[in-house]
Write a protein that holds these residues in place. Structure first.
Motif, PDB file in Angstrom:
ATOM      1  N   SER A  46       0.911  -1.267  -0.056  1.00 30.31           N
ATOM      2  CA  SER A  46       0.010  -0.071   0.069  1.00 30.31           C
ATOM      3  C   SER A  46       0.919   1.064  -0.128  1.00 30.31           C
ATOM      4  O   SER A  46       0.306   2.341  -0.105  1.00 30.31           O
ATOM      5  N   VAL A  47       2.190   0.915   0.310  1.00 29.16           N
ATOM      6  CA  VAL A  47       2.985   2.304   0.297  1.00 29.16           C
ATOM      7  C   VAL A  47       3.202   2.773  -1.268  1.00 29.16           C
ATOM      8  O   VAL A  47       3.526   4.182  -1.366  1.00 29.16           O
ATOM      9  N   HIS A  48       2.945   1.981  -1.838  1.00 31.74           N
ATOM     10  CA  HIS A  48       3.167   2.357  -3.484  1.00 31.74           C
ATOM     11  C   HIS A  48       2.053   3.722  -3.945  1.00 31.74           C
ATOM     12  O   HIS A  48       0.985   3.604  -3.417  1.00 31.74           O
ATOM     13  N   THR A  49       2.630   4.506  -4.754  1.00 30.61           N
ATOM     14  CA  THR A  49       1.686   5.583  -5.080  1.00 30.61           C
ATOM     15  C   THR A  49       0.581   5.426  -5.903  1.00 30.61           C
ATOM     16  O   THR A  49      -0.506   5.640  -5.859  1.00 30.61           O
ATOM     17  N   GLU A  50       0.921   4.518  -7.099  1.00 30.30           N
ATOM     18  CA  GLU A  50       0.229   4.263  -8.047  1.00 30.30           C
ATOM     19  C   GLU A  50      -0.703   3.106  -7.871  1.00 30.30           C
ATOM     20  O   GLU A  50      -0.248   2.165  -6.937  1.00 30.30           O
ATOM     21  N   ILE A  51      -1.587   2.776  -8.281  1.00 35.03           N
ATOM     22  CA  ILE A  51      -2.599   1.550  -8.199  1.00 35.03           C
ATOM     23  C   ILE A  51      -2.263   0.415  -9.206  1.00 35.03           C
ATOM     24  O   ILE A  51      -2.271   0.936 -10.318  1.00 35.03           O
ATOM     25  N   THR A  52      -1.536  -0.799  -8.948  1.00 41.49           N
ATOM     26  CA  THR A  52      -1.394  -1.489  -9.807  1.00 41.49           C
ATOM     27  C   THR A  52      -2.247  -2.723  -9.701  1.00 41.49           C
ATOM     28  O   THR A  52      -2.873  -2.956  -8.575  1.00 41.49           O
ATOM     29  N   GLN A  53      -2.370  -3.735 -10.592  1.00 45.06           N
ATOM     30  CA  GLN A  53      -3.406  -4.801 -10.793  1.00 45.06           C
ATOM     31  C   GLN A  53      -2.717  -5.606  -9.350  1.00 45.06           C
ATOM     32  O   GLN A  53      -3.867  -6.184  -8.550  1.00 45.06           O
ATOM     33  N   ASP A  54      -1.642  -5.912  -9.355  1.00 44.90           N
ATOM     34  CA  ASP A  54      -1.305  -6.974  -7.988  1.00 44.90           C
ATOM     35  C   ASP A  54      -1.662  -6.228  -6.815  1.00 44.90           C
ATOM     36  O   ASP A  54      -1.857  -7.175  -5.873  1.00 44.90           O
TER      37      ASP A  54
END
Length: 573
Positions: free
Chosen positions: A366-374
């Motif tokens: 959840s620390v990622h800024t963009e939302i990815t499929q994985d």
């Protein structure tokens, strides 16, 4: 004078007997008079935006009866139903009905037709509207025969009593074979009187098939194979839902290693003692299995990683609705009965425990800024609750959903053979309606691609008109990402128009007394914050979450398979 009931009311009251409380469709001139009898028969008319949506919604309505919640907390619908007009109406719905046939969903397709006189006198010289203009009246019913398991054509009967008795038999076939059926009624027969005593006779819905020593012998044979196996494996497939095998496969999952194909997601409790997860292709344990049970086999290419996950015939036992296949020999016995007796055999002498491969934990990214499929699909696990019905649309939701953990008693609707774009939005309407009609617990949650949404977006107006409770996550990745990976990553034909999804409820006239939540999320921070709000979890009203993702992003584990599928496609050109 003997008491009678009009044919139309007879049709509807029989549907009510099968716990179908609503009929979907679009009004047409050849059956308008029938609709006057909907309310008196105790049913609701759901006037859909188009017949295709009506067909998908009737399919969804029937699927609501296949959930564990429907069986545990109340009597779910045994069938879904739609009513369309002759020719143009029924052909608009035929795609949905064919999908119900492919995936064994019991749907009753009623069709209002021209009068009996027209059937007898039709000719190319005096063509009737909605025909092909060449005098052929039966051409549409001939089409329907290929995608339904039984048909009743009222115009073929001289006596109305014989016609309604044939209708009863057709309904019984619909339930017992779990397939759609076709019923056509001429406009001048809709109000013909039927003796009330015929309606007083209940439908005969007892299951067909042998009972007794055959099942016992099979169960003992299979149990012995399991006990002597080095690595037994149960694979649960998509037809376990309509074949009513959920209780049995969940009990087996506490005895032997168990996995499922994509179309059976949610059928087995993910907390089961021997649960392995959803198969995306062959695994180390799969390759070592020396006896494989497959419950409710569908075995389509999209469901089995292009058939690479189907075990050899000599190693497998297939449990179907009315048959069990072992070592290539088909026995005409109910699969559910044999599974029940197998459980009894194994309970008295459990097989030796088999070491299971370690399950990979779901990563919290959840620390990622963009939302990815994985990241998205694993994060969605926190949204789900017991008794929810989760619909995974064709494309990235169907693939990505395999990384979601489904709680106890969750029903997942995931097409892995018909795979028709646009199916799931109207199906969600039908499921939510069935939950309300019959008091079934749990929310209706749809994960839909932007391309799929645009195909049947009119179903949203049906949801709003009926004030249904539906939560929709739109995977907004600017087009057909699944197809991009097959061919044309940057091609214009894989793009779809950019819609303002959070405004569509307003466009379709959502009233002020109907709760609507519409929000766009572009980052994981926004998504996590949304999931922390009670409003997204209560399941009330309409919720639309526009989830913006990259146009080329797919789940990491799906990339190799999609590349192979793209290469295979090019070799066929």
């Amino acid at each position: 004078m003997a008491k009678t009931v009009p044919v139309a009311k007879y049709l509807f009251q029989r549907l009510r007997e099968l716990n179908c409380h609503s009929v979907h469709g679009v009004p047409g001139d050849f059956f308008l008079r029938a609709l006057d009898h909907i309310r008196p028969a105790g049913l609701n008319w759901i006037g859909n935006a188009n017949e295709l949506c009506a067909g998908y919604a009737a399919d969804g309505y029937a699927r609501a009866g296949h959930s564990i919640a429907a069986r545990q907390f109340g009597s779910g619908p045994k069938v879904g139903a739609l009513f369309t007009t002759y020719g143009v109406g029924e052909l608009s719905a035929i795609n949905a009905v064919a999908g119900s046939y492919a995936e064994s969903i019991p749907v009753v397709h009623l069709v209002g037709t021209p009068s009996q006189k027209t059937w007898q006198a039709s000719s190319a010289a005096r063509p009737v509207h909605h025909t092909l203009g060449d005098g052929r009246m039966d051409v549409y019913t001939e089409m329907a025969e290929r995608i339904t398991c039984a048909q009743t054509k009222f115009h073929k009967y001289r006596r109305v009593e014989d016609a309604v008795q044939a209708y009863d038999e057709t309904l019984q076939e619909c339930v017992s074979r779990s397939k759609p059926v076709y019923v056509s009624i001429p406009v001048d027969m809709l109000e013909a009187p039927v003796p009330l005593e015929l309606l007083a006779k209940p439908l005969q819905l007892t299951a067909k098939g042998e009972t007794g020593s055959v099942e016992d012998d099979l169960a003992r044979n299979i149990a012995e194979r399991i006990r002597t196996a080095r690595a037994p494996l149960l694979i649960v497939d998509g037809l376990s839902y309509p074949y009513d095998l959920l209780a049995e496969v969940n009990a087996l999952a506490d005895m032997i290693p168990t996995a499922c194909f994509g179309s059976a997601m949610g059928a087995v409790d993910s907390g089961a003692k021997h649960w392995l997860g959803t198969l995306s292709g062959p695994t180390e344990y799969f390759d070592s299995a020396d006896v494989v049970l497959i419950a409710g086999p569908m075995l389509s290419d999209t469901n089995t990683a292009a058939w690479t996950a189907i075990p050899p015939t000599e190693d497998r036992v297939l449990f179907n609705l009315a048959s069990v296949e072992m070592a290539g020999i088909v026995h005409q016995v109910p699969g559910k009965t044999v599974l029940q007796r197998l459980l009894r055999e194994l309970s008295s002498n459990l097989p030796t425990a088999v070491p299971l491969p370690a399950r990979q934990p779901i990563k919290n990214l959840s620390v990622h800024t963009e939302i990815t499929q994985d990241v998205f699909w694993s994060t969605m696990s926190s949204l789900l609750k017991p008794d929810d019905t989760v619909l995974l649309a064709n494309g990235t939701p169907l693939i990505g959903g395999r990384d979601t953990e489904f709680p106890l008693r969750t029903q997942v609707v995931a097409s892995s053979i018909w795979c028709s774009i646009g199916q799931m939005l109207p199906a969600a309407q039908g499921i939510s309606l069935a939950k309300r009609d019959l008091g079934l617990p749990g929310r209706t949650i749809l994960f839909e691609g932007d391309g799929s949404f645009q195909v049947t977006c009119q179903a949203l107006s049906d949801i709003i008109r009926c004030k249904l409770d539906v939560t929709i996550f739109i995977v907004n990745n600017a087009g057909y990402t699944y197809e991009r990976w097959l061919n044309g990553m940057q091609a214009e034909y894989n793009d779809v128009p950019a819609w303002r999804y959070t405004e569509v409820a307003k466009v379709f006239g959502a009233p002020s007394d109907y709760p609507v939540l519409a929000v766009t999320v572009r980052t994981m921070t926004e998504l996590v914050n949304l999931l922390a709000q009670e409003s997204i979890h209560d399941g009330k009203g309409l919720k639309i979450v526009d989830v913006v993702m990259d146009a080329e992003d797919v789940p990491e584990k799906a990339k190799a398979g999609l590349r192979r599928a793209g290469e295979a496609l090019r070799t066929l050109m």
